[in-house]
Design a protein around this motif. Structure first.
Motif, PDB file in Angstrom:
ATOM      1  N   TRP A 117       0.829  -1.209   0.000  1.00 51.85           N
ATOM      2  CA  TRP A 117       0.000   0.000   0.000  1.00 51.85           C
ATOM      3  C   TRP A 117       0.864   1.259   0.000  1.00 51.85           C
ATOM      4  O   TRP A 117       0.562   2.235  -0.716  1.00 51.85           O
ATOM      5  CB  TRP A 117      -0.917  -0.043   1.217  1.00 51.85           C
ATOM      6  N   GLU A 129      -5.699   4.956  -2.667  1.00 56.18           N
ATOM      7  CA  GLU A 129      -6.837   5.567  -1.989  1.00 56.18           C
ATOM      8  C   GLU A 129      -7.989   4.589  -1.844  1.00 56.18           C
ATOM      9  O   GLU A 129      -8.736   4.636  -0.854  1.00 56.18           O
ATOM     10  CB  GLU A 129      -7.294   6.801  -2.767  1.00 56.18           C
ATOM     11  N   THR A 130      -8.165   3.703  -2.812  1.00 53.66           N
ATOM     12  CA  THR A 130      -9.294   2.767  -2.782  1.00 53.66           C
ATOM     13  C   THR A 130      -8.911   1.374  -2.293  1.00 53.66           C
ATOM     14  O   THR A 130      -9.774   0.504  -2.174  1.00 53.66           O
ATOM     15  CB  THR A 130      -9.931   2.647  -4.181  1.00 53.66           C
ATOM     16  N   ARG A 132      -8.218  -1.742   0.042  1.00 49.52           N
ATOM     17  CA  ARG A 132      -8.830  -2.159   1.289  1.00 49.52           C
ATOM     18  C   ARG A 132      -8.252  -3.502   1.747  1.00 49.52           C
ATOM     19  O   ARG A 132      -8.008  -4.399   0.935  1.00 49.52           O
ATOM     20  CB  ARG A 132     -10.352  -2.295   1.155  1.00 49.52           C
ATOM     21  N   HIS A 134      -9.524  -6.358   4.223  1.00 46.71           N
ATOM     22  CA  HIS A 134     -10.714  -6.818   4.947  1.00 46.71           C
ATOM     23  C   HIS A 134     -10.367  -8.090   5.707  1.00 46.71           C
ATOM     24  O   HIS A 134     -10.056  -9.127   5.113  1.00 46.71           O
ATOM     25  CB  HIS A 134     -11.854  -7.066   3.945  1.00 46.71           C
ATOM     26  N   GLN A 206      -4.246  -0.272  11.356  1.00 44.13           N
ATOM     27  CA  GLN A 206      -5.041   0.835  10.840  1.00 44.13           C
ATOM     28  C   GLN A 206      -4.759   2.104  11.630  1.00 44.13           C
ATOM     29  O   GLN A 206      -4.524   3.181  11.050  1.00 44.13           O
ATOM     30  CB  GLN A 206      -6.536   0.483  10.911  1.00 44.13           C
ATOM     31  N   PRO A 212      -5.740   0.993   5.358  1.00 39.17           N
ATOM     32  CA  PRO A 212      -7.213   1.030   5.275  1.00 39.17           C
ATOM     33  C   PRO A 212      -7.831  -0.347   5.484  1.00 39.17           C
ATOM     34  O   PRO A 212      -8.007  -1.125   4.545  1.00 39.17           O
ATOM     35  CB  PRO A 212      -7.471   1.561   3.859  1.00 39.17           C
ATOM     36  N   THR A 213      -8.174  -0.653   6.711  1.00 41.40           N
ATOM     37  CA  THR A 213      -8.684  -1.972   7.071  1.00 41.40           C
ATOM     38  C   THR A 213     -10.158  -1.928   7.435  1.00 41.40           C
ATOM     39  O   THR A 213     -10.710  -0.887   7.786  1.00 41.40           O
ATOM     40  CB  THR A 213      -7.909  -2.558   8.263  1.00 41.40           C
ATOM     41  N   LEU A 214     -10.780  -3.103   7.363  1.00 44.05           N
ATOM     42  CA  LEU A 214     -12.131  -3.340   7.850  1.00 44.05           C
ATOM     43  C   LEU A 214     -12.145  -4.697   8.530  1.00 44.05           C
ATOM     44  O   LEU A 214     -11.357  -5.578   8.185  1.00 44.05           O
ATOM     45  CB  LEU A 214     -13.164  -3.356   6.711  1.00 44.05           C
ATOM     46  N   VAL A 276     -13.663   2.556   6.149  1.00 42.06           N
ATOM     47  CA  VAL A 276     -12.333   2.242   6.658  1.00 42.06           C
ATOM     48  C   VAL A 276     -12.327   2.352   8.179  1.00 42.06           C
ATOM     49  O   VAL A 276     -12.852   3.310   8.754  1.00 42.06           O
ATOM     50  CB  VAL A 276     -11.285   3.191   6.051  1.00 42.06           C
ATOM     51  N   GLY A 277     -11.749   1.359   8.825  1.00 39.20           N
ATOM     52  CA  GLY A 277     -11.681   1.332  10.273  1.00 39.20           C
ATOM     53  C   GLY A 277     -12.928   0.815  10.953  1.00 39.20           C
ATOM     54  O   GLY A 277     -12.955   0.685  12.181  1.00 39.20           O
TER      55      GLY A 277
END
Length: 382
Positions: A117, A129-130, A132, A134, A206, A212-214, A276-277
């Protein structure tokens, strides 16, 4: 716009459902990274194996060099991290593998994702920017609801109150507590403790590095291609073989059951549209006692594969699992409210589909039984 998804553990039960959903029902490309341990099965992916949008890499997520190479070669837009040791009973017998895969493996993958990243921020800021990451987790990190009496947030009723209200722990006639995204962690088993650790790592990467995590925490999954050490497939196959149907304790343990294909749709939705988060709980709104699940399977089998005696006669109560949590239940109102997801299957429709799949796919489960698992009891040592 089509994206590239790097999925770890894509040959496992939930991972393979995600891969099939992405290939069959979207235009996205899938890179499946799987070590192929005992529960990884490429036969679960036969319907996508020859698709030009699908690539398989056999690799261990603990192998930092292999993970960095996968990122650099395939330039993913989304990482969906499902690779994990996931069976509580196995974690009781041998916790070391759970610490290695679920904690060290997640750390290794986070570092590879962070490095990738950061390189994107220099070479392709729009893609960075996009991007992710997960992380897919479990409701077991929250512990045992039977021992918790906290109210729903701000005293409000959850969108899907427990159907067992007034019949179990808690005050009579009031909704029982449900796991929310802010429920404190209280894992009970080596497995759930290792998953809780991995969740904390993801949040730390994060918060500290801005990755940028979920995170999603799901309830008990069931459906086709489920490795037969878990309750539902084990009961189906033992019943068909005329073997005892082992039920831990008195069978009063309560789980919220989620059909795996519903879960796969939810995971893809979160990966693409989640904040994100953020954390999202994913549940099936189907709280059932284990004994009720086993009895329902017996009744479906009696209808589909009738025999002179009743399958229920094979039910056998056995010593409970050490440290067994009594109740899990998910409040999935956040993912419905913010992302518009609800499960398509009821427990009745999903379980019927599952039983029929095992009846019709003997070749798949016979190969599993002839290989790494013959239905033996696990997790009895303490």
């Amino acid at each position: 716009m089509p994206k590239t998804f790097l999925i770890t553990g894509g040959a496992g039960f939930i991972g393979s459902a995600v891969v099939r959903e992405l290939i069959h029902n979207t235009d996205h490309t899938v890179i499946n990274v799987d070590k192929l341990t005992y529960a990884g099965n490429l036969e679960s992916l036969e319907t996508v194996a020859n698709n030009p949008r699908y690539t398989f890499i056999q690799a261990d997520i603990c192998d930092a060099k292999a993970m960095q190479q996968a990122f650099n070669t395939h330039q993913p837009d989304v990482v969906m991290h499902l690779a994990a040791e996931s069976h509580v009973d196995r974690s009781i017998d041998g916790p070391a593998a759970f610490m290695e895969t679920n904690i060290i493996g997640t750390y290794t993958l986070l570092e590879a994702a962070k490095n990738y990243w950061r390189s994107l921020k220099e070479t392709n800021p729009a893609k960075a920017e996009t991007f992710r990451f997960h992380h897919i987790s479990t409701d077991e990190v929250y512990g045992d609801l039977a021992e918790q009496t906290f109210p729903t947030p701000h005293g409000s009723e959850p969108a899907f109150p427990s159907p067992l209200a007034g019949e179990g722990p808690g005050e009579r006639g009031q909704s029982l507590p449900l796991f929310t995204e802010t429920t404190p962690y209280a894992p009970s088993s080596p497995y759930s403790a290792s998953k809780a650790s991995s969740d904390h790592l993801v949040r730390a990467w994060q918060r500290t590095y801005g990755l940028p995590t979920l995170i999603t925490n799901c309830s008990n999954n069931y459906g086709p291609y489920h490795f037969p050490e878990k309750l539902i497939p084990l009961v189906i196959l033992n019943a068909l073989a005329g073997k005892p149907l082992p039920v831990y304790g008195d069978g009063s343990q309560i789980r919220d059951w989620l059909y795996v294909e519903d879960h796969a749709r939810a995971l893809i939705l979160v990966a693409q549209n989640g904040g994100v988060g953020e954390t999202y709980n994913i549940g099936g709104h189907n709280e059932k006692q284990n004994i009720e699940v086993v009895q329902t399977i017996c009744d479906i089998l009696q209808e589909q594969v009738p025999k002179s005696t009743n399958y229920r006669d094979q039910i056998t109560f056995v010593a409970d699992r050490p440290g067994h949590d009594l109740r899990y239940a998910i409040d999935a109102s956040k993912i419905e409210r913010e992302l518009g997801w609800t499960p398509r299957e009821t427990f009745e429709t999903g379980l019927r589909k599952t039983v029929l799949w095992y009846i019709e796919n003997k070749i798949w489960w016979k190969r599993v039984q002839d290989g790494s698992y013959q239905g033996e009891r696990l997790g009895v040592s303490t």
